[in-house]
Design an enzyme around this catalytic site. Sequence first.
Site, short mmCIF file in Angstrom:
data_model
loop_
_atom_site.label_atom_id
_atom_site.label_comp_id
_atom_site.label_asym_id
_atom_site.label_seq_id
_atom_site.Cartn_x
_atom_site.Cartn_y
_atom_site.Cartn_z
N TRP A 99 0.84 -1.21 0.00
CA TRP A 99 0.00 0.00 0.00
C TRP A 99 0.87 1.24 0.00
CZ3 TRP A 99 -4.28 -1.38 -1.87
CH2 TRP A 99 -4.89 -2.58 -1.48
N ASP A 169 -1.77 6.62 6.46
CA ASP A 169 -2.77 5.66 5.99
C ASP A 169 -3.04 4.72 7.17
OD1 ASP A 169 -4.23 3.60 4.90
OD2 ASP A 169 -2.83 3.16 3.26
N LYS A 193 -12.37 -2.06 7.03
CA LYS A 193 -11.61 -2.91 7.94
C LYS A 193 -12.03 -2.73 9.40
CE LYS A 193 -8.35 -3.33 4.36
NZ LYS A 193 -7.54 -2.49 3.47
C1 LIG Z 1 -7.04 -2.07 2.32
C2 LIG Z 1 -6.01 -1.02 2.35
C3 LIG Z 1 -5.92 -0.02 1.37
C4 LIG Z 1 -6.82 0.00 0.15
O1 LIG Z 1 -8.10 0.33 0.47
P1 LIG Z 1 -9.21 0.51 -0.68
O2 LIG Z 1 -10.35 1.05 0.11
O3 LIG Z 1 -9.46 -0.83 -1.26
O4 LIG Z 1 -8.70 1.47 -1.69
C5 LIG Z 1 -4.96 0.95 1.51
N1 LIG Z 1 -4.11 0.96 2.55
C6 LIG Z 1 -4.15 0.01 3.50
C7 LIG Z 1 -3.18 0.06 4.63
C8 LIG Z 1 -5.09 -1.01 3.43
O5 LIG Z 1 -5.14 -1.95 4.38
#
Ligand SMILES: *Cc1c(COP(=O)(O)O)cnc(C)c1O
Length: 357
Positions: A99, A169, A193
């Site tokens: 990511w 993030d 999540k």
């Molecule tokens: C799942 C995830 C993403 C991507 O998320 P999307 O909503 O599918 O774009 C980005 N960063 C992290 C750390 C993630 O776990």
Amino acid sequence: MHNFNAGPSILPREVFEEASRSVLDFNGTGLSILEIGHRTPLFQAVLDEAIALLREHMGLLPEQEVLFLHGGASTQFMQVPMNLLDETATAAYTDTGVWATKAIKEAKLFGGVDVVCSSKDSGYTYLPKEFTVDPSAAYLHFTTNNTIYGTQWQDLSFFYDKGVPLVADMSSDILSRRVDFTKYGLIYAGAQKNIGAAGVNVVVVNKEMLGKVSRPLPTMMDYRNHIENGSLLNTPPVFSIYVCLLTLRWLKKAGGIAAIEKENERKAGLLYDTIDALPLFKPRAAPEDRSRMNVCFTIEDPAVEAEFLALCKEEGMVGVKGHRLSGGFRASLYNALPYESVVALTELMRSFAQRKG
Ligand SMILES: *Cc1c(COP(=O)(O)O)cnc(C)c1O
């Protein structure tokens, strides 16, 4: 079923129940949550309460704005540098997983990117901690929890004296542990999540970060327009925001972040202790960087690995297979996963390891 999915992932049972009732009749209105206008007092109340609860859970400052936006965390990889990184400026990025790599790729479209550290050579099994950040950097970007590789920054205060604005993030560990969220210029997280249903992401942005780039911004990409319009610049993902609200209410009833953090420590502790006690299973992440949200481990022999996966399936354990990039196993232990599910998984691991000698 025991749901260890990495995302979309398990949510509290009562959230599913309340959400399904509201699909048929929202708050006794005779209307479905799926058919109410986003500019009605009905939905405004949902939005206001969701934002208020997030502010309360996170302890945000007045200048930190909460936005519900479309496009998932992946859109933030682009929207963040578009709003914060001038063409002639440089931003610092840490490379700790897939990511992070994607965020770096997007940032390069807008300005200079200084990748200050990387654990790519080791297959992202640890978090690189020896690096310096140029004080002139527009911001420092990092991923608090690396969902695919199962590493997580334990002490986030490590970043707080770097002398530049912080962008994080937090997709896979937001609301799972106490964090001083006031230290951040910008936080983003896909909801699927720990916050709610897929289809929306939460962005917390300090207003003082905005308005400093010289490029013209497309209307939908400019955070300031979303702030001005209270996340109602266009039709928001009404149902996803509603599911966030229900999950945020559940979290409050469960005692908030501090209480859920203890529970998350208990769950991860049990699983890591089991992995460490059974030589058949190998932990993937460096001990000091182990994630409490995504526990990654392997079995050396691929045939035995496949056998254990088949057993998990038989026993109603979903989502134990590792990400296609890292292989092995990954058990995601998000807020809503009950301790009993970890007990069931660890018992299965013990009996399987015993049978394999
Ligand atoms: C799942 C995830 C993403 C991507 O998320 P999307 O909503 O599918 O774009 C980005 N960063 C992290 C750390 C993630 O776990």
